[in-house]
Write a protein that holds these residues in place. Sequence first.
Motif, short mmCIF file in Angstrom:
data_model
loop_
_atom_site.label_atom_id
_atom_site.label_comp_id
_atom_site.label_asym_id
_atom_site.label_seq_id
_atom_site.Cartn_x
_atom_site.Cartn_y
_atom_site.Cartn_z
N LYS A 273 3.08 27.95 -10.06
CA LYS A 273 2.76 28.51 -11.38
C LYS A 273 1.24 28.67 -11.56
N ALA A 274 0.47 27.71 -11.06
CA ALA A 274 -0.99 27.80 -11.16
C ALA A 274 -1.52 28.98 -10.36
N ARG A 275 -0.94 29.22 -9.20
CA ARG A 275 -1.33 30.37 -8.37
C ARG A 275 -1.17 31.69 -9.11
N GLU A 276 -0.10 31.79 -9.84
CA GLU A 276 0.16 33.04 -10.58
C GLU A 276 -0.90 33.29 -11.65
N ILE A 277 -1.45 32.23 -12.20
CA ILE A 277 -2.50 32.35 -13.22
C ILE A 277 -3.87 32.56 -12.57
N ALA A 278 -4.11 31.87 -11.46
CA ALA A 278 -5.45 31.78 -10.87
C ALA A 278 -5.92 33.02 -10.15
N ASN A 279 -5.04 33.97 -9.91
CA ASN A 279 -5.38 35.13 -9.07
C ASN A 279 -5.84 34.63 -7.70
N ASP A 280 -7.09 34.87 -7.34
CA ASP A 280 -7.57 34.40 -6.03
C ASP A 280 -8.42 33.15 -6.15
N GLY A 281 -8.30 32.44 -7.28
CA GLY A 281 -9.10 31.24 -7.50
C GLY A 281 -8.66 30.07 -6.64
N ILE A 282 -9.50 29.04 -6.62
CA ILE A 282 -9.27 27.86 -5.77
C ILE A 282 -8.54 26.78 -6.56
N LEU A 283 -7.50 26.22 -5.94
CA LEU A 283 -6.71 25.18 -6.57
C LEU A 283 -6.75 23.88 -5.76
N GLY A 284 -6.91 22.79 -6.47
CA GLY A 284 -6.87 21.47 -5.84
C GLY A 284 -5.81 20.62 -6.49
N ILE A 285 -5.55 19.47 -5.88
CA ILE A 285 -4.63 18.50 -6.47
C ILE A 285 -5.24 17.11 -6.30
N ASN A 286 -5.14 16.30 -7.34
CA ASN A 286 -5.63 14.93 -7.28
C ASN A 286 -4.44 14.02 -7.02
N ILE A 287 -4.49 13.30 -5.90
CA ILE A 287 -3.41 12.37 -5.53
C ILE A 287 -4.03 11.00 -5.31
N MET A 288 -3.66 10.04 -6.13
CA MET A 288 -4.23 8.70 -6.01
C MET A 288 -3.73 7.99 -4.75
N VAL A 289 -4.67 7.36 -4.04
CA VAL A 289 -4.32 6.61 -2.83
C VAL A 289 -3.35 5.48 -3.15
N ALA A 290 -3.51 4.91 -4.35
CA ALA A 290 -2.67 3.77 -4.76
C ALA A 290 -1.22 4.15 -5.04
N THR A 291 -0.94 5.47 -5.05
CA THR A 291 0.40 5.94 -5.38
C THR A 291 1.42 5.58 -4.30
N ARG A 292 2.60 5.15 -4.72
CA ARG A 292 3.70 5.00 -3.76
C ARG A 292 4.06 6.39 -3.24
N PHE A 293 4.46 6.47 -1.98
CA PHE A 293 4.84 7.74 -1.34
C PHE A 293 3.66 8.71 -1.25
N TYR A 294 2.45 8.17 -1.18
CA TYR A 294 1.23 8.97 -1.10
C TYR A 294 1.32 10.05 -0.02
N GLU A 295 1.74 9.66 1.16
CA GLU A 295 1.82 10.61 2.27
C GLU A 295 2.77 11.77 1.96
N ARG A 296 3.89 11.46 1.34
CA ARG A 296 4.86 12.52 1.02
C ARG A 296 4.31 13.50 -0.01
N TYR A 297 3.56 12.99 -0.97
CA TYR A 297 2.95 13.87 -1.97
C TYR A 297 1.90 14.77 -1.32
N VAL A 298 1.11 14.20 -0.43
CA VAL A 298 0.09 14.98 0.27
C VAL A 298 0.74 16.12 1.06
N LYS A 299 1.78 15.78 1.79
CA LYS A 299 2.44 16.79 2.65
C LYS A 299 3.14 17.87 1.81
N LYS A 300 3.70 17.48 0.68
CA LYS A 300 4.34 18.46 -0.20
C LYS A 300 3.29 19.42 -0.78
N ALA A 301 2.13 18.89 -1.14
CA ALA A 301 1.06 19.74 -1.66
C ALA A 301 0.58 20.74 -0.61
#
Length: 353
Positions: A75-103
């Motif tokens: 959804k963010a891509r559709e708004i951003a056109n060619d803009g740059i998108l990031g995601i903040n994922i806390m290291v302390a999060t359970r399943f951190y690796e899975r969230y990183v890979k999904k992103a």
Amino acid sequence: MERWKPLKIGELIARKPLIQGGMGVGISLSSLAGAVAKEGGIGVISAAQIGYKEPEWENNPLEANLKAIEKEIKKAREIANDGILGINIMVATRFYERYVKKAIESGIDLIISGAGLPTELPAYISGSKVKIAPIVSTLKSIQVISKYWERKYQKQPDLVVIEGPQAGGHLGFPVDELEKLEKRNSYEYDNEVRQILDFVKKLERKENIKIPVVVAGGIYDKKDMEHYIELGADGIQVGTRFVTTYECDASREFKEAYLNASKEEIELVKSPVGMPARGLKNLLVKEFNKPDKCYQCIKKCNPAEIPYCITKALIRAVKGDVEKGMVFCGANAYRANKMETVKEVMDSFFGKH
């Protein structure tokens, strides 16, 4: 003549050197991140319990979060056109690796990670073009990450985010140090910023690479930005200022809590995840409730030992119950006195381009 330049992170080039801070739960999702990216900054989605609105949430928080990561990035891509998108994922999060890979699978450009040292992050992004940025608050933190990543992965950060003590939400400082810094002027932390900048510059020369550095925490206007650009930073990260925008994903009540806040109502609180945090004084802070369910947010959380559930408290607030929810905010949230568009906020920093 403007002092700022576009922010270059490898082949990624943001026209304006501003990263919008990732704010959870549910404060910075596709609407806010997409709008910031569209205006030439870097829009950042917060992965923290991002799936709280999904139908699977109560029974399977992990699946709800993974589903929402993909959905919000799209959804963010559709708004951003060619803009740059990031995601903040806390290291302390359970399943951190899975969230990183999904992103990564969902096409994110940049992963920003704090709330712990992201020691294994280079392994999780292997084979992708995604850029990675640790959030650090001390010289020692960036020294440890740089040395570890170099030894184990022959890798250095693509970007470094220095988060100071005036930031909102969970903070990377001991409580006593925060209290000392609170009593001094807002630029007391500058010496640490200079040391980190010097370390990164030496690293750049040694490795023959460019590692941009952005500063975060309490940055509210152009004057704040220019201060850090003069110190040698390549850009800034701004969170609190974007909460009172029409595009922010939080509820109207959440935004109004900022608009109505006084300086005295912003305080340091002890979060059940074991870190100090900054937010608005309210009934939750005064009347803790024992959790009755675990939503699998933080690795080290033990529901039997904590005073209240941080996930439920943050969700309650983002949905509008700002009296009994946790309203995180930066030290300058009391300065918000009107609603703005993302474009108006960006123009206040960079002028109309």
